[in-house]
Design an enzyme around this catalytic site. Structure first.
Site, PDB file in Angstrom:
ATOM      1  N   LEU A 151       0.780  -1.281  -0.058  1.00  0.00           N
ATOM      2  CA  LEU A 151       0.008  -0.043  -0.024  1.00  0.00           C
ATOM      3  C   LEU A 151       0.911   1.344  -0.043  1.00  0.00           C
ATOM      4  CD1 LEU A 151      -3.079   0.748  -0.023  1.00  0.00           C
ATOM      5  CD2 LEU A 151      -2.595   1.233   2.605  1.00  0.00           C
ATOM      6  N   GLY A 152       1.496   1.587  -1.023  1.00  0.00           N
ATOM      7  CA  GLY A 152       2.271   2.637  -1.334  1.00  0.00           C
ATOM      8  C   GLY A 152       1.449   3.756  -2.032  1.00  0.00           C
ATOM      9  N   ILE A 154       1.150   3.902  -5.703  1.00  0.00           N
ATOM     10  CA  ILE A 154       0.069   3.550  -6.448  1.00  0.00           C
ATOM     11  C   ILE A 154      -0.953   2.333  -5.537  1.00  0.00           C
ATOM     12  CG2 ILE A 154      -0.279   2.032  -8.686  1.00  0.00           C
ATOM     13  CD1 ILE A 154       2.882   2.600  -9.213  1.00  0.00           C
ATOM     14  N   ARG A 174       5.530  -4.603   4.636  1.00  0.00           N
ATOM     15  CA  ARG A 174       6.251  -4.667   5.875  1.00  0.00           C
ATOM     16  C   ARG A 174       6.049  -3.782   7.185  1.00  0.00           C
ATOM     17  NH1 ARG A 174      11.458  -3.610   2.339  1.00  0.00           N
ATOM     18  NH2 ARG A 174      10.256  -1.656   2.034  1.00  0.00           N
ATOM     19  N   ARG A 230       5.788  -6.308 -10.451  1.00  0.00           N
ATOM     20  CA  ARG A 230       6.770  -7.009 -11.199  1.00  0.00           C
ATOM     21  C   ARG A 230       6.606  -8.451 -11.310  1.00  0.00           C
ATOM     22  NH1 ARG A 230       7.804  -2.684 -13.034  1.00  0.00           N
ATOM     23  NH2 ARG A 230       9.539  -1.484 -12.659  1.00  0.00           N
ATOM     24  N   GLU A 259       9.114 -11.575 -19.101  1.00  0.00           N
ATOM     25  CA  GLU A 259       8.776 -10.524 -20.264  1.00  0.00           C
ATOM     26  C   GLU A 259       9.670 -10.058 -21.027  1.00  0.00           C
ATOM     27  OE1 GLU A 259       6.827  -8.004 -17.221  1.00  0.00           O
ATOM     28  OE2 GLU A 259       8.026  -6.440 -17.989  1.00  0.00           O
ATOM     29  N   HIS A 277       2.744  -5.406 -20.050  1.00  0.00           N
ATOM     30  CA  HIS A 277       3.324  -4.475 -19.332  1.00  0.00           C
ATOM     31  C   HIS A 277       3.041  -2.923 -19.689  1.00  0.00           C
ATOM     32  CE1 HIS A 277       6.795  -3.528 -16.341  1.00  0.00           C
ATOM     33  NE2 HIS A 277       6.014  -2.623 -16.306  1.00  0.00           N
TER      34      HIS A 277
HETATM   35  P1  NAP Z   1       5.934   3.069  -3.309  1.00  0.00           P
HETATM   36  O1  NAP Z   1       5.230   4.035  -2.892  1.00  0.00           O
HETATM   37  O2  NAP Z   1       7.294   2.680  -2.799  1.00  0.00           O
HETATM   38  O3  NAP Z   1       5.185   1.689  -2.404  1.00  0.00           O
HETATM   39  C1  NAP Z   1       5.465   0.363  -2.447  1.00  0.00           C
HETATM   40  C2  NAP Z   1       4.693  -0.530  -1.403  1.00  0.00           C
HETATM   41  O4  NAP Z   1       5.305  -1.872  -1.324  1.00  0.00           O
HETATM   42  C3  NAP Z   1       5.210   0.158  -0.161  1.00  0.00           C
HETATM   43  O5  NAP Z   1       3.782   0.393   0.788  1.00  0.00           O
HETATM   44  C4  NAP Z   1       5.914  -0.964   0.728  1.00  0.00           C
HETATM   45  O6  NAP Z   1       5.605  -0.651   2.104  1.00  0.00           O
HETATM   46  C5  NAP Z   1       5.609  -2.147  -0.015  1.00  0.00           C
HETATM   47  N1  NAP Z   1       6.780  -3.252   0.112  1.00  0.00           N
HETATM   48  C6  NAP Z   1       7.888  -2.810  -0.226  1.00  0.00           C
HETATM   49  N2  NAP Z   1       8.504  -3.965  -0.187  1.00  0.00           N
HETATM   50  C7  NAP Z   1       7.785  -4.863   0.622  1.00  0.00           C
HETATM   51  C8  NAP Z   1       7.943  -6.284   0.838  1.00  0.00           C
HETATM   52  N3  NAP Z   1       8.935  -6.882   0.846  1.00  0.00           N
HETATM   53  N4  NAP Z   1       6.973  -7.070   1.395  1.00  0.00           N
HETATM   54  C9  NAP Z   1       5.649  -6.402   1.475  1.00  0.00           C
HETATM   55  N5  NAP Z   1       5.405  -5.081   1.100  1.00  0.00           N
HETATM   56  C10 NAP Z   1       6.533  -4.445   0.570  1.00  0.00           C
HETATM   57  O7  NAP Z   1       6.282   2.414  -4.806  1.00  0.00           O
HETATM   58  P2  NAP Z   1       5.036   2.920  -5.779  1.00  0.00           P
HETATM   59  O8  NAP Z   1       5.169   4.054  -6.564  1.00  0.00           O
HETATM   60  O9  NAP Z   1       3.733   2.680  -5.547  1.00  0.00           O
HETATM   61  O10 NAP Z   1       5.109   1.817  -6.866  1.00  0.00           O
HETATM   62  C11 NAP Z   1       4.988   0.152  -6.683  1.00  0.00           C
HETATM   63  C12 NAP Z   1       5.759  -0.742  -7.867  1.00  0.00           C
HETATM   64  O11 NAP Z   1       4.791  -0.682  -8.679  1.00  0.00           O
HETATM   65  C13 NAP Z   1       6.970   0.016  -8.553  1.00  0.00           C
HETATM   66  O12 NAP Z   1       8.160  -0.365  -7.777  1.00  0.00           O
HETATM   67  C14 NAP Z   1       6.925  -0.867  -9.628  1.00  0.00           C
HETATM   68  O13 NAP Z   1       7.669  -2.380  -9.419  1.00  0.00           O
HETATM   69  C15 NAP Z   1       5.245  -1.264  -9.965  1.00  0.00           C
HETATM   70  N6  NAP Z   1       5.005  -0.472 -11.042  1.00  0.00           N
HETATM   71  C16 NAP Z   1       4.404  -1.090 -12.272  1.00  0.00           C
HETATM   72  C17 NAP Z   1       4.074  -0.638 -13.354  1.00  0.00           C
HETATM   73  C18 NAP Z   1       3.291  -1.188 -14.466  1.00  0.00           C
HETATM   74  O14 NAP Z   1       3.363  -0.667 -15.555  1.00  0.00           O
HETATM   75  N7  NAP Z   1       2.843  -2.563 -14.318  1.00  0.00           N
HETATM   76  C19 NAP Z   1       3.946   0.995 -13.378  1.00  0.00           C
HETATM   77  C20 NAP Z   1       4.499   1.646 -12.255  1.00  0.00           C
HETATM   78  C21 NAP Z   1       4.943   0.764 -11.280  1.00  0.00           C
HETATM   79  P3  NAP Z   1       6.656  -1.262   3.356  1.00  0.00           P
HETATM   80  O15 NAP Z   1       7.851  -0.546   2.982  1.00  0.00           O
HETATM   81  O16 NAP Z   1       5.869  -0.884   4.557  1.00  0.00           O
HETATM   82  O17 NAP Z   1       6.537  -2.795   3.134  1.00  0.00           O
HETATM   83  C1  8YV Z   2       7.135   1.212 -17.424  1.00  0.00           C
HETATM   84  C2  8YV Z   2       7.082   0.638 -14.874  1.00  0.00           C
HETATM   85  O1  8YV Z   2       6.712   0.085 -18.072  1.00  0.00           O
HETATM   86  O2  8YV Z   2       7.353   2.857 -13.805  1.00  0.00           O
HETATM   87  C3  8YV Z   2       7.499   1.438 -13.757  1.00  0.00           C
HETATM   88  O3  8YV Z   2       7.853   0.873 -12.643  1.00  0.00           O
HETATM   89  O4  8YV Z   2       6.925  -0.358 -14.747  1.00  0.00           O
HETATM   90  C4  8YV Z   2       6.258   1.135 -16.022  1.00  0.00           C
HETATM   91  O5  8YV Z   2       5.674   2.538 -16.030  1.00  0.00           O
HETATM   92  C5  8YV Z   2       8.352   1.421 -17.339  1.00  0.00           C
HETATM   93  O6  8YV Z   2       9.246   1.710 -16.382  1.00  0.00           O
HETATM   94  C6  8YV Z   2       8.676   2.525 -18.660  1.00  0.00           C
HETATM   95  O7  8YV Z   2       9.712   2.128 -19.224  1.00  0.00           O
END
Ligand code: NAP
Ligand code: 8YV
Length: 316
Positions: A151-152, A154, A174, A230, A259, A277
């Site tokens: 719960l960060g 996003i 965590r 991921r 991927e 993705h």
């Molecule tokens: P964020 O604000 O840092 O949130 C991450 C959350 O994950 C935090 O609540 C953190 O809380 C929790 N976390 C971290 N490590 C953990 C663990 N080992 N076990 C359980 N919870 C854990 O990050 P965000 O900006 O929301 O982005 C999150 C992720 O989304 C990115 O890092 C990326 O991998 C993914 N993403 C994917 C796409 C896509 O295109 N599919 C796009 C953007 C991002 P705690 O520290 O309390 O554990």
């Molecule tokens: C993108 C992502 O696919 O922001 C991330 O962590 O997974 C996606 O937004 C990528 O990073 C853009 O290249």
């Protein structure tokens, strides 16, 4: 001009802004990037890359004068931030500007699974509505309990976007957050209590395959797994086996272990919705991500500071 090593794709606007300040060396134009870096690596002071490609340790080592790495994406698990920091290289990323888009993608996957969007689209296209009558009923996406793993920034945007569906949000991370949702310290316990589990943690060693067989079994035959984090976060083989034998009901997936390779066994299943993705992949959001990626580089070039360092580099 300052020399920039550019990995992966960039929008035209990004390229135009970068070209005004940097001599751009695109990895895509090089036959052998390692050999190119052996000859020219010492003149590279900036790198632009993305969350998928990151920066190989051997490339980082071949750039002794590197000052900053700007990541076009919020996830940066493909960049060794400890190694970078130890060398005095600051790493930046693009938090917040993509929260709403990735949350929309999450809701899209969830609704597509619940309402069998792909099945019914295929039904109409095949002319079966005329020949066979109405298609089978589906599950309502209203009033579900959704467990958010991570719960960060996003994760919170996802919770907000699910509110109009009367969703009850619970979460696991965590540490417990200052929110009204129920916190679960144990992921299996949470999976047992929810209808849908949404994965939105960072990738990397700490989250590698944390959605394992136990979590998947706890989610169960009526459960839906959505992964927008991921591919490494979910044990893909265990998930496929569970989807095949009915221990897991449905999966909506934007990310995969290897991927762009998606296992044939997964592509054959009809209880999955698969995306390449594209969580943040709209013109609008990629423009905002691109602007921040370039702004970080230009600001560092101007005064040595950055706008959005990754947390590990915040004190540099
Ligand atoms: P964020 O604000 O840092 O949130 C991450 C959350 O994950 C935090 O609540 C953190 O809380 C929790 N976390 C971290 N490590 C953990 C663990 N080992 N076990 C359980 N919870 C854990 O990050 P965000 O900006 O929301 O982005 C999150 C992720 O989304 C990115 O890092 C990326 O991998 C993914 N993403 C994917 C796409 C896509 O295109 N599919 C796009 C953007 C991002 P705690 O520290 O309390 O554990
Ligand atoms: C993108 C992502 O696919 O922001 C991330 O962590 O997974 C996606 O937004 C990528 O990073 C853009 O290249």
């Amino acid at each position: 001009m300052t020399d920039l090593f550019l990995i992966g794709s960039a929008t035209d606007v990004m390229l135009e802004r970068l070209a005004a300040q940097f001599t751009i060396h695109r990895i895509g134009d090089m036959d052998d990037p390692q050999a190119w870096l052996a000859e020219h690596g010492d003149k590279i002071t900036y790198v632009g890359t993305n969350g998928h490609d990151g920066l190989k340790p051997a490339y980082m080592d071949a750039m002794p004068n590197l000052k900053a790495i700007s990541c076009y994406g919020v996830g940066y698990d493909a960049i060794d931030t400890s190694a970078a920091k130890a060398k005095g290289i600051v790493v930046t990323h693009t938090p917040n500007v993509l929260n709403a888009e990735v949350a929309t993608t999450t809701v899209l996957l969830m609704l597509a699974c619940y309402r069998e969007l792909l099945r019914d689209d295929a039904y109409v296209r095949a002319g079966r509505w005329e020949t066979d009558g109405n298609s089978a009923l589906t599950r309502s996406a209203d009033n579900q309990t959704v467990g958010i793993l991570g719960l960060g920034r996003i994760g919170q945007a996802i919770a907000d976007k699910l509110a109009p569906w009367g969703t009850k949000i619970v979460y696991h991370s965590r540490s417990e957050k200052d929110v009204d949702y129920t916190y679960y310290g144990d992921l299996v316990e949470m999976a047992r209590d929810v209808d849908t589990l949404v994965c939105i943690t960072p990738g990397g060693a700490a989250t590698n395959k944390i959605v394992n067989t136990d979590v998947i079994n706890a989610l169960g035959p009526q459960g839906t797994l959505i992964n927008v984090s991921r591919g490494s976060v979910v044990d893909e083989a265990a998930m496929i086996a569970a989807l095949q034998d009915g221990r897991l009901g449905w999966a909506g997936l934007d990310v995969f272990e290897g991927e762009p390779h998606v296992p044939e066994a997964l592509r054959k299943l009809d209880n999955v919705v698969l995306l390449p993705h594209v969580g943040s992949a709209t013109h609008d959001t990629r423009a905002a991500m691109g602007a921040l990626t370039v702004d970080n580089l230009l600001q560092h070039l101007k005064d040595g500071t950055v706008i959005s360092p990754v947390p590990e580099c915040a004190d540099m």
